[in-house]
Design a protein around this motif. Structure first.
Motif, mmCIF file in Angstrom:
data_model
loop_
_atom_site.group_PDB
_atom_site.id
_atom_site.type_symbol
_atom_site.label_atom_id
_atom_site.label_comp_id
_atom_site.label_asym_id
_atom_site.label_seq_id
_atom_site.Cartn_x
_atom_site.Cartn_y
_atom_site.Cartn_z
ATOM 1 N N PRO A 40 0.806 -1.223 0.000
ATOM 2 C CA PRO A 40 0.000 0.000 0.000
ATOM 3 C C PRO A 40 0.840 1.273 0.000
ATOM 4 O O PRO A 40 0.421 2.290 -0.558
ATOM 5 C CB PRO A 40 -0.842 -0.116 1.272
ATOM 6 N N LEU A 41 2.027 1.233 0.594
ATOM 7 C CA LEU A 41 2.879 2.429 0.590
ATOM 8 C C LEU A 41 3.390 2.718 -0.817
ATOM 9 O O LEU A 41 3.395 3.873 -1.264
ATOM 10 C CB LEU A 41 4.044 2.255 1.561
ATOM 11 N N GLU A 42 3.809 1.690 -1.528
ATOM 12 C CA GLU A 42 4.254 1.911 -2.910
ATOM 13 C C GLU A 42 3.090 2.380 -3.781
ATOM 14 O O GLU A 42 3.275 3.244 -4.655
ATOM 15 C CB GLU A 42 4.878 0.648 -3.482
ATOM 16 N N LEU A 85 2.581 6.022 -3.117
ATOM 17 C CA LEU A 85 3.618 6.808 -3.778
ATOM 18 C C LEU A 85 3.331 6.935 -5.268
ATOM 19 O O LEU A 85 3.526 8.003 -5.866
ATOM 20 C CB LEU A 85 4.990 6.162 -3.548
ATOM 21 N N ASP A 86 2.874 5.852 -5.881
ATOM 22 C CA ASP A 86 2.489 5.906 -7.299
ATOM 23 C C ASP A 86 1.433 6.982 -7.521
ATOM 24 O O ASP A 86 1.539 7.811 -8.432
ATOM 25 C CB ASP A 86 1.937 4.554 -7.757
ATOM 26 N N ARG A 87 0.389 6.962 -6.692
ATOM 27 C CA ARG A 87 -0.711 7.912 -6.852
ATOM 28 C C ARG A 87 -0.243 9.350 -6.624
ATOM 29 O O ARG A 87 -0.788 10.286 -7.205
ATOM 30 C CB ARG A 87 -1.853 7.590 -5.882
ATOM 31 N N ALA A 88 0.761 9.515 -5.796
ATOM 32 C CA ALA A 88 1.256 10.858 -5.473
ATOM 33 C C ALA A 88 2.212 11.400 -6.532
ATOM 34 O O ALA A 88 2.675 12.538 -6.413
ATOM 35 C CB ALA A 88 1.948 10.835 -4.119
ATOM 36 N N LEU A 146 -2.442 -3.772 4.003
ATOM 37 C CA LEU A 146 -3.239 -2.876 4.823
ATOM 38 C C LEU A 146 -3.887 -1.824 3.930
ATOM 39 O O LEU A 146 -3.556 -1.692 2.745
ATOM 40 C CB LEU A 146 -2.353 -2.181 5.859
ATOM 41 N N GLN A 147 -4.816 -1.085 4.507
ATOM 42 C CA GLN A 147 -5.465 -0.021 3.753
ATOM 43 C C GLN A 147 -4.429 1.026 3.348
ATOM 44 O O GLN A 147 -3.579 1.429 4.139
ATOM 45 C CB GLN A 147 -6.561 0.639 4.585
ATOM 46 N N SER A 148 -4.522 1.455 2.111
ATOM 47 C CA SER A 148 -3.564 2.426 1.593
ATOM 48 C C SER A 148 -3.739 3.768 2.302
ATOM 49 O O SER A 148 -4.857 4.169 2.623
ATOM 50 C CB SER A 148 -3.773 2.610 0.086
ATOM 51 N N PRO A 149 -2.630 4.464 2.574
ATOM 52 C CA PRO A 149 -2.737 5.769 3.247
ATOM 53 C C PRO A 149 -3.385 6.814 2.354
ATOM 54 O O PRO A 149 -3.529 6.620 1.142
ATOM 55 C CB PRO A 149 -1.284 6.128 3.556
ATOM 56 N N ALA A 150 -3.766 7.913 2.958
ATOM 57 C CA ALA A 150 -4.362 9.018 2.204
ATOM 58 C C ALA A 150 -3.356 9.570 1.198
ATOM 59 O O ALA A 150 -2.150 9.304 1.284
ATOM 60 C CB ALA A 150 -4.808 10.116 3.169
ATOM 61 N N LEU A 151 -3.862 10.344 0.266
ATOM 62 C CA LEU A 151 -3.005 10.908 -0.771
ATOM 63 C C LEU A 151 -1.853 11.685 -0.153
ATOM 64 O O LEU A 151 -2.047 12.539 0.720
ATOM 65 C CB LEU A 151 -3.818 11.830 -1.691
#
Length: 199
Positions: A64-66, A69-72, A104-109
Motif C-alpha cells: 500500500p505504501l508503494e 507513492l504511485d498515486r502521489a 493494509l489499507q492504503s494511506p491518504a493521498l
C-alpha cells in the motif's frame, strides 16, 4: 580542520556545522525506528514459518505504501522510481515460500513532503535488508534461500545514496520538515501495524 564560513554565519575552526535534513529526520524518528526493529526482531528468520511471516508483514505495509507513492506522482520526483519498486520482488518471494500478502489499507493521498518522508523509510530499509540477508545466509534452508529477491533488491546500486542526495537538495521550510517527519512516522506506523497483525 577548516570549516566553511560565510559573512552571515561565520564558522570557527573546530566548530561543527549544523545537522542536515537527513540527521534531523533520523533523530526525530529514532524511537519509531527502534520500536519497529524490536517488532521485526521477534521473527525467527531462519525458519520457513518465521521468514514467511516476516515477508507477509513486510508486504502488508510495502504494497500500500508503494501504491500511495504511485498515486502521489513519485516518479516525477524520482525518475528512477521503476528501479526502486519492490512489489514484484516481495510477491515473488511470497509465492516461492507459500505466503500470502494481505495489504493494509492504503494511506491518504501524499503530498510532496509525505512522499519524501515515506521514501526515507522505504529506501532506508535497504540498509537493514543487508543485515537480514547475512542473518539467513547460513541457515541451510533452501526455501528461504530461494526467496530473497525482496531483501536483495537494489543490491550493488546506489539507491540509498542517490535518495539522500535528493533529500538534502530540497529547500525546506520548518513546516516542510514537520510534514516530512510526519510522512516518515506514518510509514513506520504502517510497518508496525503490519508486524502486529502478522505476529
Amino acid at each position: 580542520m577548516l570549516a566553511v564560513s560565510s559573512p552571515d554565519h561565520p564558522v570557527r575552526v573546530g566548530e561543527s556545522s549544523p545537522p542536515g535534513l537527513r540527521e534531523r529526520l533520523k533523530h526525530a524518528i529514532a524511537h519509531a525506528h527502534r520500536d519497529l526493529d524490536a517488532r521485526y526482531a521477534a521473527y525467527r528468520l531462519t525458519s520457513v514459518d518465521g521468514y514467511c511471516r516476516f515477508l507477509e508483514a513486510s508486504a502488508a505495509a510495502l504494497l500500500p505504501l508503494e501504491a500511495a507513492l504511485d498515486r502521489a506522482g513519485v516518479a516525477d520526483l524520482f525518475l528512477d522510481w521503476p528501479r526502486r519498486l519492490r512489489r514484484a520482488a516481495i510477491t515473488a518471494d511470497l509465492d516461492r515460500i507459500g505466503g500470502v500478502a494481505h495489504p493494509l489499507q492504503s494511506p491518504a493521498l501524499l503530498g510532496r513532503n509525505g512522499v519524501l518522508g515515506t521514501m526515507y523509510v522505504l529506501e532506508g530499509s535497504r540498509l537493514g535488508a543487508k543485515y537480514l540477508l547475512r542473518t539467513i545466509a547460513d541457515c541451510g534452508e533452501p526455501r528461504i534461500a530461494a526467496a530473497t529477491r525482496y531483501l536483495s533488491h537494489g543490491s550493488g546500486q546506489p539507491l540509498w545514496r542517490t535518495f539522500l542526495a535528493r533529500l538534502e537538495s530540497e529547500q525546506v521550510t520548518p513546516n516542510d520538515e514537520v510534514e516530512i517527519i510526519s510522512g516518515a512516522q506514518s510509514a513506520f506506523d504502517m510497518f508496525a501495524r503490519a508486524a502486529g497483525a502478522a505476529a
